[in-house]
Design a protein around this motif. Structure first.
Motif, PDB file in Angstrom:
ATOM      1  N   ILE A  15       0.848  -1.191   0.000  1.00  0.00           N
ATOM      2  CA  ILE A  15       0.000   0.000   0.000  1.00  0.00           C
ATOM      3  C   ILE A  15       0.888   1.247   0.000  1.00  0.00           C
ATOM      4  O   ILE A  15       1.524   1.579   1.008  1.00  0.00           O
ATOM      5  N   LEU A  16       0.938   1.930  -1.150  1.00  0.00           N
ATOM      6  CA  LEU A  16       1.724   3.157  -1.286  1.00  0.00           C
ATOM      7  C   LEU A  16       0.754   4.318  -1.449  1.00  0.00           C
ATOM      8  O   LEU A  16       0.525   4.825  -2.545  1.00  0.00           O
ATOM      9  N   THR A  17       0.145   4.698  -0.330  1.00  0.00           N
ATOM     10  CA  THR A  17      -0.837   5.779  -0.320  1.00  0.00           C
ATOM     11  C   THR A  17      -0.514   6.731   0.821  1.00  0.00           C
ATOM     12  O   THR A  17       0.326   6.454   1.685  1.00  0.00           O
ATOM     13  N   GLU A  18      -1.220   7.837   0.852  1.00  0.00           N
ATOM     14  CA  GLU A  18      -0.979   8.849   1.896  1.00  0.00           C
ATOM     15  C   GLU A  18      -1.337   8.316   3.278  1.00  0.00           C
ATOM     16  O   GLU A  18      -0.667   8.618   4.272  1.00  0.00           O
ATOM     17  N   ASN A  19      -2.392   7.495   3.348  1.00  0.00           N
ATOM     18  CA  ASN A  19      -2.831   6.910   4.622  1.00  0.00           C
ATOM     19  C   ASN A  19      -2.898   5.388   4.477  1.00  0.00           C
ATOM     20  O   ASN A  19      -3.983   4.808   4.347  1.00  0.00           O
ATOM     21  N   PRO A  20      -1.749   4.712   4.511  1.00  0.00           N
ATOM     22  CA  PRO A  20      -1.722   3.274   4.181  1.00  0.00           C
ATOM     23  C   PRO A  20      -2.516   2.392   5.139  1.00  0.00           C
ATOM     24  O   PRO A  20      -3.026   1.353   4.731  1.00  0.00           O
ATOM     25  N   ARG A  21      -2.660   2.799   6.411  1.00  0.00           N
ATOM     26  CA  ARG A  21      -3.369   1.941   7.365  1.00  0.00           C
ATOM     27  C   ARG A  21      -4.863   1.857   7.079  1.00  0.00           C
ATOM     28  O   ARG A  21      -5.555   1.016   7.656  1.00  0.00           O
ATOM     29  N   GLU A  22      -5.367   2.695   6.168  1.00  0.00           N
ATOM     30  CA  GLU A  22      -6.756   2.548   5.731  1.00  0.00           C
ATOM     31  C   GLU A  22      -7.008   1.151   5.172  1.00  0.00           C
ATOM     32  O   GLU A  22      -8.128   0.621   5.275  1.00  0.00           O
ATOM     33  N   ALA A  23      -5.976   0.564   4.591  1.00  0.00           N
ATOM     34  CA  ALA A  23      -6.140  -0.749   3.963  1.00  0.00           C
ATOM     35  C   ALA A  23      -6.486  -1.830   4.976  1.00  0.00           C
ATOM     36  O   ALA A  23      -7.083  -2.851   4.618  1.00  0.00           O
ATOM     37  N   LEU A  24      -6.112  -1.640   6.240  1.00  0.00           N
ATOM     38  CA  LEU A  24      -6.402  -2.650   7.261  1.00  0.00           C
ATOM     39  C   LEU A  24      -7.901  -2.856   7.434  1.00  0.00           C
ATOM     40  O   LEU A  24      -8.349  -3.962   7.764  1.00  0.00           O
TER      41      LEU A  24
END
Length: 437
Positions: free
Chosen positions: A322-331
């Motif tokens: 996950i290479l995004t501004e807020n990667p922990r959203e993926a959890l």
């Protein structure tokens, strides 16, 4: 809308497609019937390996091999194994045995019992994958497995010293220089010199995976691993160069590795493609990585990040970065993946080699129903029960009898009747007067 991904790399000729299931079945049947003689034959045929002293490495030979390993590699193995051990131990610590009293006198419990004997397969045909020794052997030992048999093939007729060092330091009880179907079949079936194992873990090529598939039932297995997979979810703030490097890092595993980028930014997508085309010519593993990218690479443009996460869940990839501004959203946004790698500081290669999580992970959409190899795979979660109160047992007997007769299981019902008769004084026509009162 998909972006095209046409790196100018020629596909090497791997020859006609083999009938993998038939070949594997023939090897397994031969080893089942002829034991060590068949194992030796296939080792000669497939690996050009026929050691006069046998396939098992003595402790003296292991010590000799390890003495030839670079001290820095030994130090690195120790550090990596410490990471793997720490994480596996934390997993085990959260698997607690327990016992509860369901009602007065009715005790139910659970125990996590290590498998008695595990076979660990450490691949080595294309690369010396010593990291797989940490993942399979060490995790089994943390689980408490008392006997771990480990096999790895020679590489071009040579002993893979670094891998042997990793196997020994991980805690393998027996080490064999033996590869492919013959190694898996020998561990699963047993031979004159190789003890039968109850469970086999570890990745491998299509032949190894097929052998595990055909032998499943005789033995347990961790999972059926296919080619390595990587999927990156990137937003408009992601670094396209990093996307390219990280996609190629996994594409080099073999000629059939899916490498997928899902992004909401056309610029990130197109620049990633361009960087890959620029990087490939100077990559030492460009033949494998380039073939995978040409045949299995994808860059997919989506409307927004929720769409990216939803599409990534459909892929259910082995590795999801996950290479995004807020990667922990993926959890919370994602449910289907082998392992998640969150943020630019966390690459998939860390998981493959050193960070401590297990790199034996589900592929081919198996992440929709299972996770990867972990300490719990080596434990049998077994239940037990005990009823110490007479009244409780009698009442359970009545409940059991009614439930069983609803399913037409008269024999089951009579087991319940007997307890109700003995403990509560209930009368049943089928129980003779001479039986216990």
């Amino acid at each position: 809308m998909p972006l095209t991904v046409p790196p100018p790399i020629l596909t090497p000729d791997f020859g006609p497609k083999a009938d993998v299931p038939s070949i594997v079945k023939g090897v397994i049947d031969d080893i089942r019937q002829n034991g060590d003689a068949a194992v030796k034959k296939y080792s000669q045929q497939f690996d050009k390996w026929d050691p006069k002293a046998g396939f098992k490495l003595s402790q003296e030979k292991v010590d000799e091999i390890i003495s030839q390993v670079d001290p820095q590699i030994i130090s690195d193995i120790k550090e990596v194994q410490a990471n793997v051990r720490k994480f596996a131990q934390a997993q085990k610590d959260h698997l607690q045995d327990f016992e509860i009293e369901m009602s007065p006198g009715v005790h139910l419990g659970q125990r996590n019992i290590p498998i008695a004997s595990v076979g660990a397969y450490i691949p080595g045909g294309r690369y010396p994958l010593l990291a797989s020794a940490h993942m399979t052997i060490l995790t089994a030992k943390v689980a408490g497995v008392p006997n771990v048999v480990a096999c790895t093939p020679p590489i071009a007729g040579q002993i893979p010293a670094n891998t042997v060092a990793a196997m020994h330091m991980a805690g393998a009880d027996h080490i064999y220089l033996l590869g492919g179907v013959q190694a898996v079949a020998a561990m699963a079936l047993g031979t004159e010199t190789i003890d039968v194992c109850d469970f086999i873990a570890g990745p491998g090529n299509a032949f190894v995976a097929e052998a595990k598939k055909q032998l499943f039932g005789n033995i347990g297995i961790d999972l059926l691993a296919g080619p390595t997979e990587v999927l990156i979810v990137a937003d408009e703030k992601a670094d396209p160069y990093m996307c390219a490097v990280d996609l190629l890092s996994q594409a080099e595993h073999g000629p059939d590795t899916p490498a997928v980028l899902i992004t909401n930014s056309e610029q990130v997508g197109r620049e990633t493609i361009q960087h890959i085309e620029n990087l490939l010519p100077n990559l030492s593993t460009r033949e494998l990585a380039g073939t995978s990218w040409k045949n299995f690479g994808e860059v997919i443009l989506v409307r927004d990040l929720p769409s990216a996460y939803a599409l990534a869940d459909q892929y259910a990839s082995e590795h999801v970065q996950i290479l995004t501004e807020n990667p922990r959203e993926a959890l919370t946004a994602m449910k289907n993946y082998g392992s998640l790698f969150l943020g630019a500081n966390t690459c998939v290669s860390y998981g493959d080699k050193c960070i401590g999580t297990n790199h034996v992970l589900p592929t081919r959409k198996a992440a929709k129903y299972t996770g990867g190899l972990w300490v719990g795979k080596y434990l049998k979660t077994c239940t037990y029960q005990e009823v110490t109160d007479d009244q409780a047992s009698g009442r359970l007997g009545e409940l059991c009898a009614r439930s069983a007769r609803a399913e037409n299981f008269e024999g089951h019902a009579r087991s319940g009747d007997l307890r109700a008769h003995m403990l509560l004084g209930r009368k049943y026509d089928w129980i003779e007067e001479s039986k216990p009162s």
